[in-house]
Scaffold this active site. Structure first.
Site, PDB file in Angstrom:
ATOM      1  N   ASP A 177      39.380  30.406  49.864  1.00  0.00           N
ATOM      2  CA  ASP A 177      38.389  31.482  49.836  1.00  0.00           C
ATOM      3  C   ASP A 177      37.722  31.523  51.202  1.00  0.00           C
ATOM      4  O   ASP A 177      37.228  30.509  51.686  1.00  0.00           O
ATOM      5  CB  ASP A 177      37.331  31.219  48.768  1.00  0.00           C
ATOM      6  N   ASP A 184      42.707  39.886  37.147  1.00  0.00           N
ATOM      7  CA  ASP A 184      41.745  38.932  36.590  1.00  0.00           C
ATOM      8  C   ASP A 184      41.570  39.269  35.111  1.00  0.00           C
ATOM      9  O   ASP A 184      41.108  40.364  34.780  1.00  0.00           O
ATOM     10  CB  ASP A 184      40.392  39.055  37.308  1.00  0.00           C
TER      11      ASP A 184
END
Lengths: 213, 259
Positions: free
Chosen positions: B11, B130
């Site tokens: 990330d 997701d």
């Protein structure tokens, strides 16, 4: 006649991420240039034809860029030539992916779809199996069954020029070698150290390497 | 043969890796390029960069991070977060990304998937999904905006649609498991991977090496994405691959891979 001769030219005909092969060659210390204008590709030491995406789109873009003539001339004059992925497929007569769109036709046969029953595209590392019983120059110095990175939905037929295959729902052509003409269905520029070795073998053949290495 | 990829996920925000990277021996563990090089050396099959700022400035920074990484690391790089247009994708691919992943923008405008596939080829296009298990009625629902916003869209239907539109691969994250270290949602992974022909990357929840094995053998995933298990120094990528291999999962061996 602009650019210097004696370099490896990587044909940049406006498709996707063609810069990766150039980046890897530079990393190896080769004199390599990304070339968009055919006039900058006079008398190269070697020609790399990368390719990603759809066969039809690549074939049309190569034609429209005028770089197809650079490729043809290199192949005809015996200049070391390396086609990568769709760049390899473009050497054949055509592809099931784009019926009616001709390839360069310098290798016989038509590119076909990957076998049924496996995930498609093949997006993974796979192991090369040497074919043909003769040592391939482009695989010189590599382990006998090296792992390489593949990303493709179509592949050329296995023929006399095929020097390595991988097993993916059946044997799939992975590399060819015929005189000055080399090609890989895998991405040597994305296959780590072993992939760089394939490119180094090509650089050595062109003589456009860094003499200090 | 079919092999399973191991993909560490980084990330990134403002050009820095966030989320508990604890390598004391790395001079700068927050540098995505240094971390990418380390994982490459350990035998990672691919790397995923997720831009979690996803702002305009963030994107510029990400392009630069991708460029610097691609000069040093010669394995595939998937970059996502905030990709909203063909132009965004082009810049990342040009910078050296092998694939771009799209999430919210694809749901907002599914044509984007087709457009990207047409322009760059399906192999460049990862659709990130997701999903969260429905409380009632079974199945999974797609969430966007980092898993905060429900869409009402069925996850399996959206995955099938994305593949039809031209996604070359699906990055499937269980929002129920993400960050829990309880293991992948194997039922979700198997449901998608078993029903579609495109490869599926399992994501969300890895806390042990056994979870990776489960993802491959039970979830039928084509690739295994994990973050904290590697960033924390709990296990190296090399250990993960050796473990997978010992449990009968075909992987590219780490030995001879790095360097």
């Amino acid at each position: 006649m602009n650019g210097p001769s004696g370099d490896i030219v990587v044909l940049d005909y406006g498709i996707g991420n063609l810069a990766s092969a150039h980046r890897a060659l530079v990393r190896l210390g080769a004199r390599a240039r990304l070339v968009r204008d055919p006039a900058e590709a006079a008398d190269p030491a070697g020609v790399v034809l990368p390719g990603v995406g759809a066969f039809g789109r690549c074939a049309e873009a190569l034609q429209a860029s005028g770089l197809i003539d650079v490729a043809r001339r290199a192949i005809e004059t015996g200049t070391p030539f390396l086609g990568i992925c769709v760049g390899l497929q473009l050497l054949y007569e055509g592809s099931a992916e784009a019926p009616g769109t001709p390839g360069l036709g310098v290798v016989g046969g038509v590119v076909g779809r990957l076998p049924a029953g496996v995930k498609c595209p093949q997006i993974q590392w796979n192991q090369l199996e040497p074919l043909g019983g003769r040592p391939a120059e482009l695989l010189a110095g590599l382990p006998e069954r090296p792992w390489m990175y593949f990303v493709h939905s179509y592949a050329p037929p296995i023929g006399p020029e095929t020097v390595a295959a991988c097993d993916y729902g059946g044997p799939v052509a992975a590399a060819i070698e015929r005189d000055n003409l080399w090609g890989t269905q895998f991405h040597p520029e994305k296959s780590g150290t072993l992939g760089l070795r394939v490119l180094a073998n090509f650089v050595a053949r062109t003589g456009a390497g860094d003499p200090r290495r | 043969m079919r092999s399973v990829r191991v993909i560490p996920c980084l990330d990134v925000t403002g050009g820095r890796v966030v989320k508990g990277v604890r390598f004391v021996d790395l001079a700068d563990a927050g540098d995505p390029v240094a971390l990418a090089a380390r994982y490459d050396f350990e035998g990672a099959d691919e790397l995923a960069f997720l831009d979690i700022t996803a702002s305009h400035e963030g994107r510029d920074t990400m392009v630069e991070v991708v460029e610097r990484t691609a000069e040093q690391v010669f394995i595939p790089l998937t970059v996502g977060g905030g990709v909203r247009s063909a132009e965004d994708a082009r810049r990342l691919l040009r910078a050296g990304a092998e694939k771009v992943s799209v999430n919210t923008a694809a749901l907002d405008a599914p044509d984007l998937v087709a457009r990207l596939a047409d322009e760059f080829g399906s192999q460049c296009v990862v659709v990130a999904v997701d999903a969260r298990r429905r409380v009632e009625g079974g199945g999974w629902e797609v969430y966007t905006h980092g898993g905060r916003r429900p869409t009402g869209v069925d996850a399996l239907a959206w995955c099938a649609r994305a593949a039809e539109l031209g996604a070359g691969e699906l990055l499937l994250t269980s929002m129920d498991r993400d960050g829990t270290r309880d293991g992948y949602d194997l039922e979700l992974t198997a449901a998608v991977s078993g029903s579609l022909r495109v490869p599926v990357i399992a994501s969300g929840g890895v806390g042990t090496l056994e979870h990776l094995v489960d993802g491959a053998l039970i979830g039928k995933a084509d690739a295994l994405l994990a973050a904290s298990i590697f960033h924390s120094g709990q296990h190296s990528v090399g250990e993960a691959k050796a473990y997978l291999e010992a449990r009968g999962v075909v992987v590219r061996p780490s030995a001879g891979a790095g360097g």
